[in-house]
Scaffold this motif. Structure first.
Motif, PDB file in Angstrom:
ATOM      1  N   VAL A 451       0.915  -1.214   0.134  1.00 55.93           N
ATOM      2  CA  VAL A 451       0.078  -0.006   0.093  1.00 55.93           C
ATOM      3  C   VAL A 451       0.864   1.311   0.018  1.00 55.93           C
ATOM      4  O   VAL A 451       0.562   2.407  -0.738  1.00 55.93           O
ATOM      5  N   LEU A 452       2.108   1.259   0.825  1.00 56.17           N
ATOM      6  CA  LEU A 452       2.708   2.339   1.056  1.00 56.17           C
ATOM      7  C   LEU A 452       3.519   2.459  -0.313  1.00 56.17           C
ATOM      8  O   LEU A 452       4.042   3.628  -0.879  1.00 56.17           O
ATOM      9  N   TYR A 453       4.088   1.458  -1.127  1.00 57.29           N
ATOM     10  CA  TYR A 453       4.585   1.624  -2.396  1.00 57.29           C
ATOM     11  C   TYR A 453       3.750   2.158  -3.297  1.00 57.29           C
ATOM     12  O   TYR A 453       4.284   2.946  -4.072  1.00 57.29           O
ATOM     13  N   LEU A 454       2.371   1.780  -3.374  1.00 58.66           N
ATOM     14  CA  LEU A 454       1.540   2.394  -4.475  1.00 58.66           C
ATOM     15  C   LEU A 454       1.307   3.797  -4.380  1.00 58.66           C
ATOM     16  O   LEU A 454       1.506   4.461  -5.458  1.00 58.66           O
ATOM     17  N   ASP A 455       1.411   4.176  -3.025  1.00 62.55           N
ATOM     18  CA  ASP A 455       1.414   5.786  -2.979  1.00 62.55           C
ATOM     19  C   ASP A 455       2.506   6.528  -3.140  1.00 62.55           C
ATOM     20  O   ASP A 455       2.617   7.341  -3.880  1.00 62.55           O
ATOM     21  N   TYR A 456       3.775   5.674  -2.885  1.00 64.84           N
ATOM     22  CA  TYR A 456       5.089   6.152  -3.234  1.00 64.84           C
ATOM     23  C   TYR A 456       5.367   6.324  -4.893  1.00 64.84           C
ATOM     24  O   TYR A 456       5.687   7.415  -5.581  1.00 64.84           O
ATOM     25  N   MET A 457       4.919   5.205  -5.396  1.00 66.18           N
ATOM     26  CA  MET A 457       4.565   5.325  -7.066  1.00 66.18           C
ATOM     27  C   MET A 457       3.887   6.382  -7.664  1.00 66.18           C
ATOM     28  O   MET A 457       4.177   6.990  -8.602  1.00 66.18           O
ATOM     29  N   ARG A 458       2.650   6.766  -7.132  1.00 63.58           N
ATOM     30  CA  ARG A 458       1.971   7.657  -7.541  1.00 63.58           C
ATOM     31  C   ARG A 458       2.427   9.137  -7.186  1.00 63.58           C
ATOM     32  O   ARG A 458       2.549   9.936  -8.143  1.00 63.58           O
ATOM     33  N   GLN A 459       3.239   9.245  -6.264  1.00 68.01           N
ATOM     34  CA  GLN A 459       3.934  10.634  -5.945  1.00 68.01           C
ATOM     35  C   GLN A 459       5.068  10.834  -6.750  1.00 68.01           C
ATOM     36  O   GLN A 459       5.344  11.953  -7.163  1.00 68.01           O
ATOM     37  N   GLN A 460       5.741   9.608  -7.393  1.00 69.58           N
ATOM     38  CA  GLN A 460       6.878   9.970  -8.106  1.00 69.58           C
ATOM     39  C   GLN A 460       6.795  10.038  -9.462  1.00 69.58           C
ATOM     40  O   GLN A 460       7.271  11.080 -10.237  1.00 69.58           O
ATOM     41  N   ASN A 461       5.754   9.210 -10.181  1.00 73.45           N
ATOM     42  CA  ASN A 461       5.456   9.379 -11.597  1.00 73.45           C
ATOM     43  C   ASN A 461       6.598   8.996 -12.325  1.00 73.45           C
ATOM     44  O   ASN A 461       6.937   9.611 -13.556  1.00 73.45           O
ATOM     45  N   LEU A 462       7.407   8.158 -11.903  1.00 72.36           N
ATOM     46  CA  LEU A 462       8.811   7.888 -12.545  1.00 72.36           C
ATOM     47  C   LEU A 462       8.340   6.835 -13.824  1.00 72.36           C
ATOM     48  O   LEU A 462       7.551   5.786 -13.370  1.00 72.36           O
ATOM     49  N   LYS A 463       8.933   7.159 -15.097  1.00 73.93           N
ATOM     50  CA  LYS A 463       8.642   6.177 -15.949  1.00 73.93           C
ATOM     51  C   LYS A 463       9.927   5.677 -16.732  1.00 73.93           C
ATOM     52  O   LYS A 463      10.781   6.822 -17.377  1.00 73.93           O
ATOM     53  N   PRO A 516       7.473   0.704 -12.759  1.00 76.87           N
ATOM     54  CA  PRO A 516       7.518   2.169 -13.201  1.00 76.87           C
ATOM     55  C   PRO A 516       7.826   2.231 -14.769  1.00 76.87           C
ATOM     56  O   PRO A 516       8.639   2.820 -15.251  1.00 76.87           O
ATOM     57  N   VAL A 517       7.016   1.275 -15.399  1.00 79.39           N
ATOM     58  CA  VAL A 517       7.282   1.224 -16.801  1.00 79.39           C
ATOM     59  C   VAL A 517       6.166   1.894 -17.458  1.00 79.39           C
ATOM     60  O   VAL A 517       6.152   1.926 -18.794  1.00 79.39           O
ATOM     61  N   SER A 518       4.986   2.114 -16.973  1.00 85.79           N
ATOM     62  CA  SER A 518       3.937   2.771 -17.363  1.00 85.79           C
ATOM     63  C   SER A 518       3.179   3.617 -16.559  1.00 85.79           C
ATOM     64  O   SER A 518       3.178   3.377 -15.292  1.00 85.79           O
ATOM     65  N   THR A 519       2.324   4.722 -16.837  1.00 88.75           N
ATOM     66  CA  THR A 519       1.948   5.619 -15.859  1.00 88.75           C
ATOM     67  C   THR A 519       0.698   5.809 -16.460  1.00 88.75           C
ATOM     68  O   THR A 519       0.467   6.042 -17.639  1.00 88.75           O
ATOM     69  N   PHE A 520      -0.434   5.920 -15.678  1.00 87.80           N
ATOM     70  CA  PHE A 520      -1.848   6.419 -16.004  1.00 87.80           C
ATOM     71  C   PHE A 520      -2.415   6.903 -14.651  1.00 87.80           C
ATOM     72  O   PHE A 520      -2.329   6.389 -13.406  1.00 87.80           O
ATOM     73  N   ARG A 521      -3.378   7.813 -14.675  1.00 85.55           N
ATOM     74  CA  ARG A 521      -4.160   8.282 -13.552  1.00 85.55           C
ATOM     75  C   ARG A 521      -4.803   7.190 -12.930  1.00 85.55           C
ATOM     76  O   ARG A 521      -5.527   6.231 -13.284  1.00 85.55           O
ATOM     77  N   TYR A 522      -4.703   7.291 -11.553  1.00 81.27           N
ATOM     78  CA  TYR A 522      -5.425   6.216 -10.804  1.00 81.27           C
ATOM     79  C   TYR A 522      -4.908   4.766 -10.883  1.00 81.27           C
ATOM     80  O   TYR A 522      -5.418   3.952 -10.572  1.00 81.27           O
ATOM     81  N   LYS A 523      -3.430   4.859 -11.131  1.00 78.34           N
ATOM     82  CA  LYS A 523      -2.937   3.512 -11.331  1.00 78.34           C
ATOM     83  C   LYS A 523      -3.063   2.705 -10.050  1.00 78.34           C
ATOM     84  O   LYS A 523      -3.231   1.422  -9.914  1.00 78.34           O
ATOM     85  N   ASP A 524      -2.609   3.528  -9.078  1.00 87.41           N
ATOM     86  CA  ASP A 524      -2.591   2.880  -7.461  1.00 87.41           C
ATOM     87  C   ASP A 524      -3.914   2.232  -7.176  1.00 87.41           C
ATOM     88  O   ASP A 524      -3.927   1.165  -6.538  1.00 87.41           O
ATOM     89  N   VAL A 525      -5.142   3.085  -7.653  1.00 87.64           N
ATOM     90  CA  VAL A 525      -6.442   2.528  -7.004  1.00 87.64           C
ATOM     91  C   VAL A 525      -6.863   1.286  -8.030  1.00 87.64           C
ATOM     92  O   VAL A 525      -7.419   0.495  -7.325  1.00 87.64           O
ATOM     93  N   VAL A 526      -6.359   1.386  -9.268  1.00 85.02           N
ATOM     94  CA  VAL A 526      -6.722   0.219  -9.927  1.00 85.02           C
ATOM     95  C   VAL A 526      -6.033  -1.019  -9.592  1.00 85.02           C
ATOM     96  O   VAL A 526      -6.806  -2.060  -9.479  1.00 85.02           O
TER      97      VAL A 526
END
Length: 696
Positions: A451-463, A516-526
């Motif tokens: 859960v914490l990683y998903l939030d971190y991933m959302r904050q960083q948006n690294l691709k 971190p190879v793809s980004t889209f909005r609400y990825k963590d929630v999905v």
């Protein structure tokens, strides 16, 4: 369980902790900064706050509390006591008291032991000593309803004191589930910077994981107390309002005592480390001197007063419970268990990828013991570990909270799979947690990490692109092929290759989305939503029942209750089936047979005056009594230990030793021989069961 809320500790509901107002010369805006859009680097950090009690959060809390009250009033529970309809049949409907689902025979510790213990305590007015369930002050050390100040710290039992047994039972079940969901969601809101849907989905995923559900949610008592303790600590650290600090300090005191007094080190030790490290990581990540040192003396005083009161509470508890703790810790089983780890998982670290699809109560790989022991939590730690390193390489920054938690997960994994040197196991107290128990709090840590990683991933948006991206995808495919192969190999032929295809694709997709190879909005929630979807079938692990009619309407229960009320001081013995002893315990009678949470030496010394067979009954045990008459050696008592957690007693029903123990009633699961009943007369016959009372 009750609809009254005055006994429930107040929820953490302080106002948002605001940052220090900027000076006029500062260009920093005071408004909260929204989360960055995909592909856009944030210019400034979002304004710091704890829980944002917006409309969504308030609605969520209201729905959870409302469901708790509604289901408690309706006497809804999730116990497998429906098993009594078939285990001790009395001609009634096999679905009596069952609203939906199927009672689980494997949960005998719940429907055959803990539930009858609770009912025994309630029928006897919640005594400190109850030899029907064990020696000394058994209910004080065990987690059972009791008239003692310790019940202040056992909120799931409050309903027994406020209402009748059925509503108290419903309160217990609904409290541990709904208030654990509430407290875990609030904690995730703090840790994920108020990511609402990720917090809700993460909470549901965690609470309904097999590691909780297949164990009848027993561990949720610790989970709830621990999350409230961590939340209240954070609020004391960061709050600016005196009122908030004092309320949070009171909650900290109460939840710390609740957590500590459950007294189950195999879970408490590792879960305690997890909570402490989450606190350290959170403060490190959110080090704000102006908030932490604001009203510092009040905060220090709050913790100091809480520490003093906790010391008094623990001292008084120890004084009351010392003799009981001494007996429990010196039993042959479980006794002073000490391990150094290295025995691994009952199944394997990745078995949850497949067990939810292909395993049930009756069907599982035999070398995995049973469905409860093999159940734990889904993990994404291998992918998270690799990606955390990549994030550091690319950003040259670490998230202290995520890093500390990842280190703890790997540290605990080493204990489970490899083992610690004896000195390290003892120094860390990990030796108190056998690996088959350690895998449960370890699994909790894995879910929190995800859960914490998903939030971190959302904050960083690294691709990441190019060859590295391709390598990561190939790595995920290889990892999932390995997980499938491992489960095929470990299951000893139970799984077939084609059965693992869809589960492998499903979790291959989720592990891919973790990259971190793809980004889209609400990825963590999905991702979290997909895990909730995967978790939904776990809702059916425990049945839904209404009331306790499978026990209270059973003919045996009602007849024993009737005789008990006529002669409440008489003791009972069941000669035969251990299942009958479980039912008789629920009536509140004082019986010699049945499960003993710890040895009752006062009783056993009457049967074994020289303590010759002490090692046989000095244990947590299921006890079974049967007739043993030796004409050559009259009044001989035979005590045999046949399992680690069981022993048998062979005794003459007319023995003077039983008379001295005030045994007056006997239940036979068979038609007794004349010599067995030479000193008694029949008082009831219920099908194949016969109840006798001594002649004097």
């Amino acid at each position: 369980m009750s609809k009254k809320k005055k006994s429930i500790p107040p929820a953490v509901s302080s106002p948002v902790v605001k940052p220090i107002e900027p000076q006029p010369s500062s260009p920093t805006p005071t408004a909260r900064v929204d989360s960055p859009r995909p592909g856009v680097e944030p210019d400034k950090e979002p304004a710091f706050e704890l829980i944002r009690f917006d409309k969504r959060v308030k609605w969520f809390l209201g729905i959870c509390v409302g469901l708790f009250l509604l289901l408690t009033l309706a006497k809804i529970n999730y116990s497998s006591i429906g098993m009594w309809n078939t285990v001790v049949p009395d001609g009634s409907d096999a679905r009596r008291g069952i609203v939906s689902g199927k009672p689980r025979s494997i949960r005998i510790d719940e429907w055959g032991v803990v539930t009858p213990f609770m009912m025994s305590q309630a029928h006897q007015n919640f005594p400190l000593e109850n030899s029907a369930i064990g020696g000394e002050k058994v209910a004080l050390v065990g987690y059972y309803p009791i008239k003692h100040f310790v019940s202040i710290f056992r909120p799931s039992h409050w309903g027994f004191f406020l209402f009748d047994i059925e509503h108290g039972f419903a309160w217990h079940w609904n409290f541990v589930i709904f208030f654990s969901i509430i407290s875990t969601t609030l904690l995730f809101l703090v840790l994920t910077r108020n990511n609402f849907w990720l917090s809700v989905f993460g909470s549901v995923w965690l609470i309904f994981s097999p590691g909780f559900a297949w164990w009848s949610f027993f561990l949720l008592t610790l989970q709830f107390a621990g999350t409230v303790m961590l939340l209240s600590s954070i609020y004391v650290f960061y709050a600016s309002s005196t009122r908030t600090i004092l309320i949070s300090g009171l909650l900290f005191l109460w939840s710390f005592a609740s957590f500590a007094l459950i007294l189950y080190p195999p879970y408490q030790v590792i879960l305690g480390y997890l909570l402490l490290l989450l606190l350290v990581g959170f403060v490190w990540r959110n080090y704000r001197k102006e908030l932490l040192f604001n009203k510092l003396w009040l905060k220090l005083g709050t913790f100091a007063v809480a520490g003093i009161v906790l010391g008094l509470v623990f001292y008084q508890f120890y004084v009351d419970a010392k003799s009981t703790i001494d007996v429990m810790s010196n039993t042959v089983y479980p006794g002073k268990r000490s391990e150094t780890g290295g025995t691994g998982f009952i199944a394997n670290w990745f078995s949850e990828y497949y067990s939810g699809w292909l395993i049930d109560n009756e069907n599982f790989p035999k070398n995995w013991l049973n469905v409860c022991e093999l159940s734990h939590f889904i993990t994404f730690t291998p992918v998270i570990a690799v990606c955390t390193v990549l994030y550091f390489i690319r950003t040259r920054r670490i998230d202290p909270l995520l890093t500390i938690l990842l280190g703890f997960v790997l540290f605990t994994l080493v204990y489970i799979e490899i083992g610690f040197p004896t000195f390290l196991a003892k120094a860390t107290l990990f030796d108190l947690s056998p690996t088959r128990r350690a895998q449960v709090p370890f699994g909790i840590a894995n879910v929190v990490l995800a859960v914490l990683y998903l939030d971190y991933m959302r904050q960083q948006n690294l691709k990441i692109k190019g060859g590295l991206s391709f390598g990561l995808v190939v790595g995920v495919i290889g990892f999932m092929v390995y997980a499938a192969w491992l489960n095929l190999n470990d299951s000893d032929g139970f799984y077939k290759a084609h059965q693992l295809f869809i589960p492998t694709l499903f979790f291959m997709g989720l592990n891919y989305l973790m990259l971190p190879v793809s980004t889209f909005r609400y990825k963590d929630v999905v991702i979290a939503g997909a895990l909730v979807f995967f978790t939904i079938p776990n809702f059916k692990i425990n049945p839904v029942g209404k009331g306790m009619s499978p026990i209270t309407e059973n003919m045996l229960y009602q007849k024993v209750r009737e005789l008990h009320l006529q002669e409440p001081n008489a003791r009972w013995v069941v000669l035969g089936s251990q299942y009958l002893t479980y039912m008789v315990t629920a009536t509140g009678v004082n019986q010699l047979s049945g499960v003993k949470n710890q040895p009752d030496f006062k009783t056993m010394r009457a049967l074994d005056p020289t303590a010759k067979r002490d090692s046989a009954y000095n244990r947590y045990a299921h006890t079974v009594y049967s007739t043993y008459i030796d004409p050559v050696h009259p009044d001989t008592v035979v005590i045999q230990n046949n399992f680690e957690d069981a022993y048998q007693v062979g005794v003459d029903p007319c023995s003077p030793k039983l008379r001295k123990l005030n045994v007056r009633y006997f239940i036979f699961d068979h038609a007794p021989q004349p010599v067995e009943i030479r000193c008694m007369k029949q008082v009831a016959k219920l099908g194949g069961l016969e109840i006798y009372r001594t002649n004097d």
